[in-house]
Design a protein around this motif. Sequence first.
Motif, PDB file in Angstrom:
ATOM      1  N   SER A 199      -7.094-129.723  57.587  1.00 51.84           N
ATOM      2  CA  SER A 199      -8.319-131.083  57.669  1.00 51.84           C
ATOM      3  C   SER A 199      -9.026-130.560  58.913  1.00 51.84           C
ATOM      4  N   GLU A 230      -9.631-140.398  59.591  1.00 53.90           N
ATOM      5  CA  GLU A 230      -9.791-139.794  58.310  1.00 53.90           C
ATOM      6  C   GLU A 230      -8.785-138.518  58.181  1.00 53.90           C
ATOM      7  N   ARG A 231      -8.499-137.824  59.183  1.00 53.83           N
ATOM      8  CA  ARG A 231      -7.633-136.873  59.016  1.00 53.83           C
ATOM      9  C   ARG A 231      -6.046-137.188  58.789  1.00 53.83           C
ATOM     10  N   ARG A 266      -5.900-138.567  55.176  1.00 53.10           N
ATOM     11  CA  ARG A 266      -5.911-137.506  54.318  1.00 53.10           C
ATOM     12  C   ARG A 266      -4.664-137.008  54.255  1.00 53.10           C
ATOM     13  N   GLY A 301      -2.213-138.775  52.086  1.00 52.77           N
ATOM     14  CA  GLY A 301      -2.672-138.526  50.772  1.00 52.77           C
ATOM     15  C   GLY A 301      -2.008-137.195  50.279  1.00 52.77           C
ATOM     16  N   SER A 361      -8.428-147.324  56.296  1.00 51.40           N
ATOM     17  CA  SER A 361      -7.999-146.360  55.484  1.00 51.40           C
ATOM     18  C   SER A 361      -6.646-145.639  55.672  1.00 51.40           C
ATOM     19  N   ALA A 388      -3.499-145.540  53.013  1.00 51.09           N
ATOM     20  CA  ALA A 388      -2.903-144.158  52.655  1.00 51.09           C
ATOM     21  C   ALA A 388      -1.402-144.448  52.911  1.00 51.09           C
TER      22      ALA A 388
END
Length: 534
Positions: free
Chosen positions: A36, A102-103, A106, A109, A141, A145
């Motif tokens: 990532s 975001e990392r 993800r 996820g 976010s 997740a």
Amino acid sequence: MARSHRAERIRAFRAAMTRVESFLAELTGGTFREWSQEVVTADPLAFGEEQAYASRLAELQADDPLAEASRVGFGAIGGHAVVLVSSDYEFVAGTLGIAAAERVARAFGVATVSRRPVISICQSGGTRMQEGTPAFIKMLSIGAAISEHREAGLPYLSYLMDPTMGGTLAALGTQGHLVWAAPGASISLTGPRIVEAVTGRPFPRDEISAEAGLRRGLVDDIVQPGELAPRIAEWLDIVSPQAALPAISASRTVPAPVDTHAQQPPDAWRSVTRSRERDRPSIESVIEASGAPLIEIRGDRAGSDDRNLLTGFTSLGGEPAVAVGFRRPQGRGAEVWPGGYRKAQRAISIAEELDLPLVSFIDTKGAGAGVDEESEGLAHSVGSLIRELLGVRIPTVSVLMGEGSGAGAIALVAADSVIALENAWLAPIAPEAASAILFRNTERAAHMVRGQAADVAALREEGLLDSIVPEEPTVAETSEMLVNAVASALRKTAAMPPEERLLARRANVRSLARQHLTIREPASSPYVESLPLD
């Protein structure tokens, strides 16, 4: 001077990068592989400060254009494949900007899709101020997740280092099934320096230490960084779907239930006196007999950790489970405060999420009695716990160990299978208190308990008990018998489909004491005739 300071800061960051890499390498035995990195930080708001944010990022990323405050990747701990999320405190104080968040999102996820546990290492000042509200709302976010990962029944453990603050603490650090902390770590939503600047009042640092958090049940344990890998592996052995647990069982065979019809039923008052003896089996002795560790679940996450109730992950006869049980601090089953019942409810919720069976060990002289307990919502906490137990779809086993007095006992007794030691009992209130209610003194205690169908023979007649375990000469021997009895009950209940198991548990509870009902013929009416009486 400013240029010299910036150069020193860059050197510190490069050294810290090496420290983070070394820490992750040690934690994973050299297996950590980062990904990532394509998600990078920009300067979304063209933020201006003494040194422009863009210039500061350029310096920090001079050697590695992909550097960020979050480092995520695959690794292995104790043979378990995991996803790791780690802070890098020297990159803008480990703060979560848009790309860093975001990392993290993800990573969860990927962990959900690949069905891997997540281990997060948090050391952060919170949300990155230079990226403002966009970075702030990006915390959601991470929440989404983590929610998806936990709903998939996958384990998450967070480890808080010094300091862990702000949005990082709230969105990431507090959300693990277990939250561990490094000794002396500062843990708070708002940092002391900020509180002092805004309020003008001093802020005592020891009130936000990891040690204070442990006392208040806000973290589950304090773990030295060097001990982290084996402790995580120990937990994953119990909770991870990939774990291959050894069969840990006592040498004795599972006891046959005592035939209370073919022998003299135990005297209820004798059972009461024996249940109050100091040298009795307890939740601790049963876990010790199992040969497995207990990894504690501490606290109700509302500022309370009642140490009279023990909760945690363990394995009983090779069967992984979450255990909940009353301690015997003065040789008697403990009283538990509302926070203890809320802790039990938290443990049950974790067990449900991770699809682990629940085993409850009941030995209590009663729920706490007093103004303070009532003001903290004692009745609500007991009632909520009963409702929780009658709603979960995981296998549940309850063990009556000794005293079963009042609301404290009934809170945990509803289960798919109920086991009792031969000198256990269950009553609405302690016999002495029952005597005081009816006779205004405690002298008729024996008379009361003998007349209340409280002993194990009567409880089995009532349909509550599935088996009665005889008490051996020593606590260790009896505890071994209980390990095997519990393991056998867990295997039996786990074989049932979840919905069928839940319906059977509720139906059994609905049928209790029904034989004592007198049903009179109701007046004929279309409404009454339509009522579901069964």
